[in-house]
Scaffold this motif. Structure first.
Motif, PDB file in Angstrom:
ATOM      1  N   ASP A  75       2.168  12.460  16.674  1.00  0.00           N
ATOM      2  CA  ASP A  75       1.199  11.542  17.258  1.00  0.00           C
ATOM      3  C   ASP A  75       1.936  10.547  18.151  1.00  0.00           C
ATOM      4  O   ASP A  75       3.075  10.180  17.871  1.00  0.00           O
ATOM      5  CB  ASP A  75       0.470  10.813  16.112  1.00  0.00           C
ATOM      6  N   VAL A  76       1.292  10.114  19.216  1.00  0.00           N
ATOM      7  CA  VAL A  76       1.929   9.194  20.165  1.00  0.00           C
ATOM      8  C   VAL A  76       2.435   7.922  19.475  1.00  0.00           C
ATOM      9  O   VAL A  76       3.466   7.370  19.854  1.00  0.00           O
ATOM     10  CB  VAL A  76       0.984   8.883  21.349  1.00  0.00           C
ATOM     11  N   ARG A  77       1.751   7.480  18.439  1.00  0.00           N
ATOM     12  CA  ARG A  77       2.206   6.273  17.716  1.00  0.00           C
ATOM     13  C   ARG A  77       3.541   6.527  17.020  1.00  0.00           C
ATOM     14  O   ARG A  77       4.368   5.622  16.907  1.00  0.00           O
ATOM     15  CB  ARG A  77       1.138   5.819  16.715  1.00  0.00           C
ATOM     16  N   GLU A  78       3.768   7.760  16.571  1.00  0.00           N
ATOM     17  CA  GLU A  78       5.054   8.098  15.960  1.00  0.00           C
ATOM     18  C   GLU A  78       6.173   8.055  16.990  1.00  0.00           C
ATOM     19  O   GLU A  78       7.280   7.591  16.700  1.00  0.00           O
ATOM     20  CB  GLU A  78       4.991   9.485  15.319  1.00  0.00           C
ATOM     21  N   LEU A  79       5.889   8.523  18.195  1.00  0.00           N
ATOM     22  CA  LEU A  79       6.879   8.495  19.262  1.00  0.00           C
ATOM     23  C   LEU A  79       7.249   7.061  19.610  1.00  0.00           C
ATOM     24  O   LEU A  79       8.423   6.728  19.784  1.00  0.00           O
ATOM     25  CB  LEU A  79       6.343   9.195  20.513  1.00  0.00           C
ATOM     26  N   GLU A  80       6.236   6.215  19.716  1.00  0.00           N
ATOM     27  CA  GLU A  80       6.469   4.807  20.058  1.00  0.00           C
ATOM     28  C   GLU A  80       7.257   4.099  18.962  1.00  0.00           C
ATOM     29  O   GLU A  80       8.128   3.286  19.242  1.00  0.00           O
ATOM     30  CB  GLU A  80       5.136   4.102  20.296  1.00  0.00           C
ATOM     31  N   ARG A  81       6.992   4.424  17.716  1.00  0.00           N
ATOM     32  CA  ARG A  81       7.622   3.756  16.581  1.00  0.00           C
ATOM     33  C   ARG A  81       9.041   4.282  16.323  1.00  0.00           C
ATOM     34  O   ARG A  81       9.963   3.511  16.066  1.00  0.00           O
ATOM     35  CB  ARG A  81       6.753   3.953  15.338  1.00  0.00           C
ATOM     36  N   GLU A  82       9.217   5.610  16.382  1.00  0.00           N
ATOM     37  CA  GLU A  82      10.479   6.224  15.962  1.00  0.00           C
ATOM     38  C   GLU A  82      11.419   6.626  17.091  1.00  0.00           C
ATOM     39  O   GLU A  82      12.601   6.820  16.865  1.00  0.00           O
ATOM     40  CB  GLU A  82      10.181   7.463  15.109  1.00  0.00           C
ATOM     41  N   GLY A  83      10.881   6.822  18.288  1.00  0.00           N
ATOM     42  CA  GLY A  83      11.692   7.312  19.396  1.00  0.00           C
ATOM     43  C   GLY A  83      11.382   8.775  19.674  1.00  0.00           C
ATOM     44  O   GLY A  83      10.530   9.377  19.021  1.00  0.00           O
ATOM     45  N   GLY A 138      22.084  11.780  13.438  1.00  0.00           N
ATOM     46  CA  GLY A 138      22.710  11.110  14.579  1.00  0.00           C
ATOM     47  C   GLY A 138      22.554  11.864  15.884  1.00  0.00           C
ATOM     48  O   GLY A 138      23.283  11.614  16.847  1.00  0.00           O
ATOM     49  N   ALA A 139      21.600  12.784  15.929  1.00  0.00           N
ATOM     50  CA  ALA A 139      21.326  13.523  17.172  1.00  0.00           C
ATOM     51  C   ALA A 139      20.705  12.560  18.183  1.00  0.00           C
ATOM     52  O   ALA A 139      20.179  11.508  17.811  1.00  0.00           O
ATOM     53  CB  ALA A 139      20.392  14.694  16.876  1.00  0.00           C
ATOM     54  N   PRO A 140      20.746  12.897  19.470  1.00  0.00           N
ATOM     55  CA  PRO A 140      20.263  11.979  20.507  1.00  0.00           C
ATOM     56  C   PRO A 140      18.794  11.589  20.339  1.00  0.00           C
ATOM     57  O   PRO A 140      17.936  12.433  20.122  1.00  0.00           O
ATOM     58  CB  PRO A 140      20.443  12.770  21.804  1.00  0.00           C
ATOM     59  N   VAL A 141      18.546  10.295  20.456  1.00  0.00           N
ATOM     60  CA  VAL A 141      17.197   9.732  20.385  1.00  0.00           C
ATOM     61  C   VAL A 141      17.059   8.734  21.521  1.00  0.00           C
ATOM     62  O   VAL A 141      17.979   7.981  21.808  1.00  0.00           O
ATOM     63  CB  VAL A 141      16.958   9.013  19.033  1.00  0.00           C
ATOM     64  N   ALA A 142      15.907   8.763  22.165  1.00  0.00           N
ATOM     65  CA  ALA A 142      15.616   7.821  23.252  1.00  0.00           C
ATOM     66  C   ALA A 142      14.345   7.054  22.909  1.00  0.00           C
ATOM     67  O   ALA A 142      13.588   7.443  22.019  1.00  0.00           O
ATOM     68  CB  ALA A 142      15.438   8.576  24.571  1.00  0.00           C
ATOM     69  N   THR A 143      14.125   5.985  23.629  1.00  0.00           N
ATOM     70  CA  THR A 143      12.902   5.206  23.479  1.00  0.00           C
ATOM     71  C   THR A 143      11.819   5.854  24.315  1.00  0.00           C
ATOM     72  O   THR A 143      12.072   6.290  25.444  1.00  0.00           O
ATOM     73  CB  THR A 143      13.123   3.762  23.967  1.00  0.00           C
ATOM     74  N   LYS A 144      10.616   5.924  23.766  1.00  0.00           N
ATOM     75  CA  LYS A 144       9.502   6.492  24.513  1.00  0.00           C
ATOM     76  C   LYS A 144       9.200   5.588  25.703  1.00  0.00           C
ATOM     77  O   LYS A 144       9.036   4.387  25.545  1.00  0.00           O
ATOM     78  CB  LYS A 144       8.254   6.608  23.632  1.00  0.00           C
ATOM     79  N   PRO A 145       9.127   6.183  26.912  1.00  0.00           N
ATOM     80  CA  PRO A 145       8.756   5.377  28.080  1.00  0.00           C
ATOM     81  C   PRO A 145       7.362   4.770  27.889  1.00  0.00           C
ATOM     82  O   PRO A 145       6.513   5.350  27.207  1.00  0.00           O
ATOM     83  CB  PRO A 145       8.735   6.387  29.226  1.00  0.00           C
ATOM     84  N   ALA A 146       7.129   3.633  28.508  1.00  0.00           N
ATOM     85  CA  ALA A 146       5.834   2.940  28.375  1.00  0.00           C
ATOM     86  C   ALA A 146       4.693   3.832  28.827  1.00  0.00           C
ATOM     87  O   ALA A 146       3.638   3.875  28.222  1.00  0.00           O
ATOM     88  CB  ALA A 146       5.842   1.647  29.163  1.00  0.00           C
TER      89      ALA A 146
END
Length: 134
Positions: free
Chosen positions: A40-48, A121-129
């Motif tokens: 869910d998009v909220r998971e992406l925003e919260r977790e990366g 520790g695999a690559p994680v990014a912040t979800k773009p706005a």
């Protein structure tokens, strides 16, 4: 209840390809592989997010994959390996089995999902706005 989620996930897992985080991470830069995030998009925003992953919400996956659907997404028409993941690997196991049953070839999912990915520790990014999916 005839079948609970655990049995459904176990049955799906017995019929699909499952990658460890290390195996999936080794494919992250492969141009012939597309990671598909079904959270869910909220998971992406919260977790990366996993860099380069395409976001395809679980509730729309059958419609986005079927070329006859008015909601078809061209990414699913590409000749690539599709690696699905969710938070824990349950939804992605069911999704991978479903899309395999629909005829999408060369599909897999990540054992443990994004939680395992992040813990390793695999690559994680912040979800773009703004959703900038492919």
């Amino acid at each position: 209840m005839k079948k609970g989620y655990k049995q459904l996930v176990d049955e799906a897992s017995a019929q699909i390809t499952t990658y460890s985080v290390a195996e999936a991470q080794a494919k992250l830069t492969d141009p012939h592989v597309q990671f598909i995030d079904i959270r869910d998009v909220r998971e992406l925003e919260r977790e990366g997010i996993v860099p380069g992953a395409f976001h395809a919400p679980r509730g729309m996956i059958e419609f986005w994959i079927d070329p006859d659907s008015p909601y078809f997404k061209p990414v699913f028409g590409e000749r690539k390996e599709f690696i699905f993941f969710c938070a824990a690997g349950w939804r992605s196991a069911l999704t991978t089995k479903t899309v395999q049953d629909m005829g999408l070839e060369n599909v897999a999912h990540i054992d443990g999902g994004f939680s395992a990915w992040k813990a390793a520790g695999a690559p994680v990014a912040t979800k773009p706005a703004k959703n900038e999916s492919k």
